[in-house]
Write an enzyme that holds these catalytic residues in place. Structure first.
Site, PDB file in Angstrom:
ATOM      1  N   SER A 217     -38.192  14.998 -12.345  1.00 61.76           N
ATOM      2  CA  SER A 217     -37.115  14.348 -12.649  1.00 61.76           C
ATOM      3  C   SER A 217     -36.401  14.025 -11.053  1.00 61.76           C
ATOM      4  O   SER A 217     -35.910  14.994 -10.424  1.00 61.76           O
ATOM      5  CB  SER A 217     -35.911  14.901 -13.463  1.00 61.76           C
ATOM      6  OG  SER A 217     -34.583  14.173 -13.258  1.00 61.76           O
ATOM      7  N   ILE A 218     -36.128  12.884 -10.736  1.00 62.26           N
ATOM      8  CA  ILE A 218     -35.928  12.429  -9.395  1.00 62.26           C
ATOM      9  C   ILE A 218     -34.382  12.680  -9.075  1.00 62.26           C
ATOM     10  O   ILE A 218     -33.729  12.680  -8.141  1.00 62.26           O
ATOM     11  CB  ILE A 218     -36.218  11.151  -9.071  1.00 62.26           C
ATOM     12  CG1 ILE A 218     -35.236   9.941  -9.962  1.00 62.26           C
ATOM     13  CG2 ILE A 218     -37.541  10.847  -9.091  1.00 62.26           C
ATOM     14  CD1 ILE A 218     -35.411   8.452  -9.394  1.00 62.26           C
ATOM     15  N   ASP A 219     -33.582  12.791 -10.551  1.00 61.91           N
ATOM     16  CA  ASP A 219     -32.053  12.986 -10.498  1.00 61.91           C
ATOM     17  C   ASP A 219     -31.766  14.320 -10.095  1.00 61.91           C
ATOM     18  O   ASP A 219     -30.506  14.556  -9.984  1.00 61.91           O
ATOM     19  CB  ASP A 219     -31.660  12.612 -11.851  1.00 61.91           C
ATOM     20  CG  ASP A 219     -31.866  11.113 -12.164  1.00 61.91           C
ATOM     21  OD1 ASP A 219     -31.593  10.138 -11.297  1.00 61.91           O
ATOM     22  OD2 ASP A 219     -31.917  10.688 -13.554  1.00 61.91           O
TER      23      ASP A 219
ATOM     24  N   GLU B 196     -25.451   5.071 -10.584  1.00 67.02           N
ATOM     25  CA  GLU B 196     -25.384   3.988 -11.841  1.00 67.02           C
ATOM     26  C   GLU B 196     -24.501   4.592 -12.856  1.00 67.02           C
ATOM     27  O   GLU B 196     -24.112   3.347 -13.627  1.00 67.02           O
ATOM     28  CB  GLU B 196     -26.896   3.911 -11.963  1.00 67.02           C
ATOM     29  CG  GLU B 196     -27.519   4.690 -12.645  1.00 67.02           C
ATOM     30  CD  GLU B 196     -28.998   4.704 -13.250  1.00 67.02           C
ATOM     31  OE1 GLU B 196     -29.157   3.437 -13.719  1.00 67.02           O
ATOM     32  OE2 GLU B 196     -29.899   5.378 -13.139  1.00 67.02           O
TER      33      GLU B 196
ATOM     34  N   ARG C 283     -38.327   5.722  -7.245  1.00 68.99           N
ATOM     35  CA  ARG C 283     -39.594   6.507  -7.941  1.00 68.99           C
ATOM     36  C   ARG C 283     -40.639   6.263  -7.253  1.00 68.99           C
ATOM     37  O   ARG C 283     -41.768   7.052  -7.412  1.00 68.99           O
ATOM     38  CB  ARG C 283     -39.669   5.955  -9.482  1.00 68.99           C
ATOM     39  CG  ARG C 283     -38.555   6.357 -10.265  1.00 68.99           C
ATOM     40  CD  ARG C 283     -38.992   6.216 -11.836  1.00 68.99           C
ATOM     41  NE  ARG C 283     -37.700   6.153 -12.603  1.00 68.99           N
ATOM     42  CZ  ARG C 283     -37.318   7.340 -13.090  1.00 68.99           C
ATOM     43  NH1 ARG C 283     -38.036   8.750 -12.948  1.00 68.99           N
ATOM     44  NH2 ARG C 283     -36.211   7.488 -13.817  1.00 68.99           N
TER      45      ARG C 283
ATOM     46  N   ARG D 135     -63.026  13.893  14.490  1.00 62.95           N
ATOM     47  CA  ARG D 135     -62.045  13.099  15.591  1.00 62.95           C
ATOM     48  C   ARG D 135     -61.266  14.266  15.517  1.00 62.95           C
ATOM     49  O   ARG D 135     -60.721  14.964  14.761  1.00 62.95           O
ATOM     50  CB  ARG D 135     -61.711  11.871  14.711  1.00 62.95           C
ATOM     51  CG  ARG D 135     -62.568  10.720  14.251  1.00 62.95           C
ATOM     52  CD  ARG D 135     -63.230  10.336  15.831  1.00 62.95           C
ATOM     53  NE  ARG D 135     -64.069   9.066  15.455  1.00 62.95           N
ATOM     54  CZ  ARG D 135     -65.264   9.200  15.188  1.00 62.95           C
ATOM     55  NH1 ARG D 135     -65.932  10.444  14.957  1.00 62.95           N
ATOM     56  NH2 ARG D 135     -66.125   8.012  14.876  1.00 62.95           N
TER      57      ARG D 135
ATOM     58  N   GLN E 284     -41.635  16.159  17.037  1.00 60.28           N
ATOM     59  CA  GLN E 284     -40.101  16.370  17.198  1.00 60.28           C
ATOM     60  C   GLN E 284     -39.031  15.217  17.325  1.00 60.28           C
ATOM     61  O   GLN E 284     -38.016  15.301  17.475  1.00 60.28           O
ATOM     62  CB  GLN E 284     -39.929  17.297  18.738  1.00 60.28           C
ATOM     63  CG  GLN E 284     -40.489  18.667  18.611  1.00 60.28           C
ATOM     64  CD  GLN E 284     -40.269  19.349  20.069  1.00 60.28           C
ATOM     65  OE1 GLN E 284     -40.786  18.744  20.968  1.00 60.28           O
ATOM     66  NE2 GLN E 284     -40.094  20.454  20.139  1.00 60.28           N
TER      67      GLN E 284
END
Length: 600
Positions: free
Chosen positions: A164-166, A264, A301, A474, A483
């Protein structure tokens, strides 16, 4: 369980099956969690099934439930969203839907379910678990499964990961996706700041948070916003006058911009929504400032998960598998959580209950209690924002003077895990075998001071020579690029909180040791280091740190993050011992545990 012989547990997954699904809104880091659950499950000998489209796929079955192998989750850790899909499912809210889901699991021998989602998804999983026995009885009566099958699969284990991003789930410090969402918000705010300064504008930014103001609060603290609206702390009546007055004062002191952040779900004291459009019109009408509204929406999101979310999800995914394997009929459904820098297991329904109490407190206008129920870290964020958002008149003046300085170098010297030529040989062989499979890529990281003789050039030549005809190499030396750049939301927030706490600690100490015009700072606790210590922000006397410090190399003798090497090697398919794995302990969610400041 702390440090038991987990080597015995390593193959205890044999004969068991684990299902993993994502449900509800997507969050960056879900794929990393799916990857960790899948690979950890396979590692311990269990069968792992990916359940596509959340609970909808669980109910419909068929091709929505597919067995996974090691390569099924390759190259997904860096992807946002969820590759196995997520969907709202009305059918699962009914008894008939859960009956179909139970049949689909039993048909495949799945009795361990890992659910990655929000509180609604996890609550549904717990209901499913509590009905499991009666669902199997009903399937037997309908002739869909036999009595012996019902006895064999008589118990369902549930482990939840909060996606949940909240960051709205009580009991856990950070939910999957929150840190990444903060990165998206801060990228927008930093970009907007430059144009706002150029044109002397006011920007009103609306961020997600219908019921929880965490994203708005932390982004306001990290950006130095002039005004903030969150649902947990509605402004007092007459806030319009107060806000406009403060915005005007800011401009009169020479500032060329104003930033207003609004969740919101922001409301006033009477429960009436406060919209970004209303705030914009208010500033234009009262102050005449050129004002713009930016609604971030679903961009929060999107994008790749942050490094924090990738590690968090991986740790939680591994721990979820351990919790499932150790589950018994008497073990409650649990949520795997982060407490400080430690993984813990929390009873799922205790977390859900406290989360519901927050909303109840808000509905009943007990806003101070709602903030406390969010946890001490949330409460401290709110208090520090109020302290720093606007200059306050000092209540008293003292004769004390404080100095602030930066010392040391900003590098981390990693001597903690010595390696020899045998280790290099094993690593090169592992890379060579890996490149012969479908996973035709590899990444080797070297710290600049890890070895006097095994230099970057040496490792490049070694891998190039041994991989000839199979892969090429590579090199990339990042140097001081590491930094540079803008600080992350976590660093801004954490640095701000530590700075405020340090000043409060300093002022209290000065008052305590000031006598007869002199300061007596000779006690051991007169010189301290502040930081996150396991599960809480703490002050540690420098004298006590002496025994824990390697002064030659200027670093701690023990590093907590070295435990991540076990996770790294396991998820990279090394065959290693798990004897050193420390699994999370079951902790209960109470008001006392919520009162501990974890630094987030």
């Amino acid at each position: 369980m702390a440090t038991v012989d987990l080597e015995k547990l390593r193959m205890c997954g044999a004969g068991k099956a684990i299902g993993v699904l994502t449900s509800g809104g997507d969050a960056q880091g879900m794929n990393a969690a799916v990857r960790a659950v899948t690979r950890m499950g396979i590692y311990v000998g269990a069968k792992v099934f990916l359940i596509y489209e959340g609970y909808e796929g669980l109910v419909e079955g068929g091709e929505n439930i597919k067995p996974a192998n090691w390569l099924s989750v390759s190259n997904i850790i860096q992807l946002g969203g969820t590759i196995i899909g997520s969907a709202r499912c009305k059918a699962f809210t009914t008894r008939e839907g859960r009956l179909a889901a139970a049949y689909n699991l039993v048909h495949r021998g799945i009795t361990n379910l890992c659910v990655i989602g929000g509180d609604g998804s996890l609550t549904g999983a717990n209901i499913f678990r509590s009905e499991w026995g009666s669902l199997l009885e009903e399937l037997v009566k309908e002739g869909k499964i036999s009595e012996s099958t019902a006895q064999t699969y008589s118990h369902l284990n549930i482990a939840g990961l909060v996606g949940s991003i909240d960051n709205d789930f009580c009991g856990t410090d950070m939910t999957i996706g929150t840190d990444s969402a903060l990165h998206r918000i801060m990228e927008v705010i930093d970009a907007i700041t430059t144009t706002a300064q150029s044109h002397q504008r006011t920007f009103v930014l609306e961020v997600m948070g219908r019921h929880c103001g965490y994203l708005a609060l932390v982004s306001a603290l990290a950006s130095g916003a002039d005004w903030l609206f969150i649902p947990e702390a509605p402004p007092e009546d007459g806030w319009e006058n107060c806000m406009c007055e403060r915005l005007g004062q800011t401009r009169s002191r020479g500032s060329r911009l104003n930033i207003i952040i609004i969740a919101e779900g922001a409301i006033d004291r009477n429960g009436k929504p406060i919209t970004s459009r209303y705030v914009k019109d208010l500033v234009v009408q009262r102050l005449g400032f050129d004002t713009r509204v930016t609604v971030l929406g679903h961009v929060q999101r999107g994008g790749t998960p942050s490094a924090f979310d990738r590690i968090l999800s991986s740790k939680m995914g591994m721990e979820a598998v351990m919790a499932l394997l150790e589950g018994t009929p008497d073990t409650p459904a649990c949520v795997v959580s982060l407490s400080g820098n430690q993984s813990v297991r929390l009873p799922l329904m205790e977390c859900v209950q406290v989360t519901k109490e927050v909303q109840k407190a808000m509905d009943e206008k007990r806003f101070d209690e709602a903030i406390q129920l969010r946890g001490r870290s949330f409460e401290n964020n709110w208090n520090i924002y109020k302290l720093l958002a606007h200059q306050k008149v000092s209540k008293e003046k003292t004769q004390f003077s404080l100095a602030i300085l930066n010392v040391g170098a900003d590098a981390a010297y990693i001597f903690e895990d010595p390696f020899n030529i045998q280790d290099l040989k094993a690593n090169v062989e592992h890379m060579t075998e890996k490149m012969k499979t479908e996973i035709q890529r590899g990444l080797v990281l070297r710290n600049e001071k890890c070895h006097d003789h095994y230099t970057t050039e040496f490792l490049y030549n070694l891998y190039s020579s041994e991989g000839k005809g199979i892969f090429d190499c590579r090199t990339n030396v990042l140097g001081h690029l590491q930094q540079g750049g803008a600080p992350t939301p976590f660093d801004r927030n954490y640095g701000t909180k530590l700075g405020v706490k340090a000043m409060l600690w300093m002022s209290e100490k000065l008052r305590a040791v000031y006598r007869n015009g002199r300061v007596f700072a000779n006690a051991p606790d007169s010189a301290c280091v502040i930081g996150l210590k396991k599960k809480a922000v703490a002050f540690s006397p420098v004298t006590e740190l002496k025994k824990d410090t390697d002064f030659e190399h200027r670093m701690p003798r023990e590093q907590w993050w070295l435990n991540l090497r076990l996770m790294l090697k396991m998820l990279a398919h090394y065959r290693i011992s798990m004897a050193d794995y420390v699994s999370g302990e079951l902790e209960h969610v109470t008001r006392r545990t919520l009162s501990i400041d974890k630094g987030f």
